[in-house]
Design an enzyme around this catalytic site. Structure first.
Site, PDB file in Angstrom:
ATOM      1  NE  ARG A 140      -3.611  -2.450   0.113  1.00 44.91           N
ATOM      2  CZ  ARG A 140      -3.248  -3.644  -0.340  1.00 44.91           C
ATOM      3  NH1 ARG A 140      -2.086  -3.786  -0.952  1.00 44.91           N
ATOM      4  NH2 ARG A 140      -4.028  -4.682  -0.210  1.00 44.91           N
ATOM      5  CB  SER A 145      -9.324  -1.013   4.010  1.00 49.82           C
ATOM      6  OG  SER A 145      -9.912  -2.232   3.631  1.00 49.82           O
ATOM      7  CD  GLU A 179      -5.794   1.140   2.138  1.00 49.12           C
ATOM      8  OE1 GLU A 179      -6.198   0.836   0.998  1.00 49.12           O
ATOM      9  OE2 GLU A 179      -5.748   0.320   3.069  1.00 49.12           O
TER      10      GLU A 179
END
Length: 350
Positions: free
Chosen positions: A159, A237, A342
Site C-alpha cells: 500500500r 479500508s 490508508e
C-alpha cells in the site's frame, strides 16, 4: 461543487475551482499550469481514497476524466495493456476477465481510477498491482517533463510507493500492465477466504469469471463495493494492516493473525523478518465492534467490517477523523500497534 460530491465518503467543503481533464494532454497542461502558479490543488480520480475537511478548499480540484485502454504488445502467453489514468479500475478488470487475461481478477470491485492504482499499490485477495505493473507515464512536478517510469522506479511496497511517500512528485498519465493468457483460468489463488468461496484450495486456478464473481460477492458482503448499500459510503479500508518485526509478534496474543511479509531493511543494510497483522482483528479485540460510533453517530464503523469507517448520513470530515483517532488510540493502548490511515487526508489530521 463540494468535495463531498466527488468522494465516496461524501465529506468535504466547497471547492474554489474545478478543472476536468478528458485527455492526457489536457491533464498535463492543467497540472503544469497549477504547478507553475504555485496554486493549491488536489488531483482526484474516483475519489474513493480521499477524506476531506468540510472547510472550503481554496484551491483547484483537477479531475482525471481520461478514458480508454489499448493493447501495446501481445504474445502467445501474455499481453501488455496501457490504460489511461482516469479510467475506472474495475472496468479495466472486467475487460481483462472478459478477454481471458489474468493477473488482476482478484482486485475486482476496488473503487477508484487506474492512475491511483500504482500510487497506492492497490491489492486484494492475494494480488497487488506491483505484480503486473510494467511502467507509468509520469509528469514530474520538479522538471515538468513527461517521463516513463518503470515499475522498479516506483519502489512499490505494501500500500505504498515512491509517489505516495512523496519522494516522487507528479501526475500519473497512464499505466501499463503485463497480463497473462491462461485459457480463461485465473492466476493461482493465494487467499484462503477466496479459495473457500470457490470450493478450491490455495494454489488452485479457477475460471476468471468465477473468481471475479466470488470476489465481488465477498466485497459486497463487507460493504466494499460501491452500491446503494449504506455501508459502501466510505473510503474502503480505513487502515492498512500493520507490518511488524518477528520479535514484536511475541508480545501479541497467540490467536492474533499474522502472515509472513516482505523482509524489512535495517539501517545496516541487513534484513529483518517481518509479519503482517490484521488491522480488523486488532480493532475488534480492542473492543470496537461493527456499527460503533461516537457522538452524533453520523460517522460509524461499518456494520459489516471493522476496517471501514462509514458516513451514515450527514457526517463531517472531522467526525470521520475523530472516530479514526479513537480507533488508533484504542489499538495503540491495547496492543502497542500504531494503525496508519490508508485514505489521503485533505485539511484533516489523524
Amino acid at each position: 461543487m463540494r468535495l463531498s460530491d466527488l468522494t465516496t465518503m461524501r465529506v468535504g467543503g466547497e471547492i474554489a475551482d474545478l478543472v476536468e481533464a478528458e485527455s492526457a494532454q489536457q491533464a498535463a497542461e492543467a497540472y503544469e499550469r497549477l504547478v507553475r502558479t504555485g496554486a493549491e490543488f488536489i488531483v482526484l480520480g474516483g475519489g474513493s481514497n480521499t477524506v476531506a475537511s468540510d472547510d472550503p478548499f481554496a484551491g483547484t480540484a483537477l479531475l482525471m476524466r481520461t478514458r480508454g485502454f489499448e493493447v501495446l504488445d501481445e504474445t502467445d502467453d501474455a499481453v501488455t495493456v496501457r490504460a489511461q489514468a482516469g479510467e475506472t479500475w474495475d472496468d479495466l478488470v472486467a475487460m481483462s476477465v472478459e478477454r481471458g487475461w489474468s493477473g488482476i481478477e482478484a482486485m475486482s470491485g476496488i473503487p477508484g481510477s487506474v492512475g491511483a492504482a500504482p500510487i497506492q499499490n492497490i491489492g486484494a485477495y492475494g494480488q497487488e498491482v506491483a505484480e503486473t505493473l510494467v511502467a507509468v507515464e509520469f509528469l514530474s512536478a520538479e522538471t515538468l517533463e513527461v517521463q516513463r517510469l518503470e515499475a522498479a522506479d516506483l519502489e512499490l511496497e505494501y500500500r505504498n510507493s515512491a509517489i505516495k511517500s512523496g519522494s516522487l512528485t507528479g501526475l500519473v498519465l497512464w499505466v501499463e500492465l503485463r497480463l497473462r493468457k491462461a485459457d480463461g483460468q485465473s492466476a493461482p489463488i493465494r487467499y484462503g477466504q477466496l479459495a473457500t468461496s470457490l470450493g478450491a484450495e490455495t494454489g488452485d486456478r479457477r475460471p476468471l469469471a468465477d473468481v471475479r464473481r466470488s470476489v465481488l460477492e465477498l466485497r459486497a458482503s463487507k460493504g466494499m463495493v460501491l452500491s446503494d448499500d449504506p455501508d459502501s459510503v466510505s473510503a474502503g479500508s480505513f487502515f492498512t494492516n500493520p507490518i511488524v518485526s518477528k520479535a514484536f509478534t511475541h508480545s501479541l496474543p497467540e490467536d492474533a493473525p499474522r502472515f509472513a511479509a516482505a523482509p524489512k531493511t535495517r539501517a545496516d543494510g541487513g534484513e529483518t523478518e517481518a509479519f503482517k497483522l490484521s488491522a480488523a482483528w486488532l480493532i475488534e479485540r480492542a473492543g470496537i465492534e461493527k456499527g460503533f460510533s461516537l457522538g452524533t453517530g453520523r460517522a460509524a464503523i461499518s456494520s459489516k467490517h471493522t476496517l471501514a469507517i462509514t458516513n451514515t448520513g450527514g457526517a463531517t470530515g472531522e467526525e470521520v477523523a475523530e472516530l479514526a483517532r479513537y480507533v488508533q488510540i484504542r489499538v495503540l493502548s491495547e496492543f502497542g500497534v500504531q494503525l496508519v490511515n490508508e485514505p489521503v487526508l485533505v485539511g484533516l489530521e489523524i
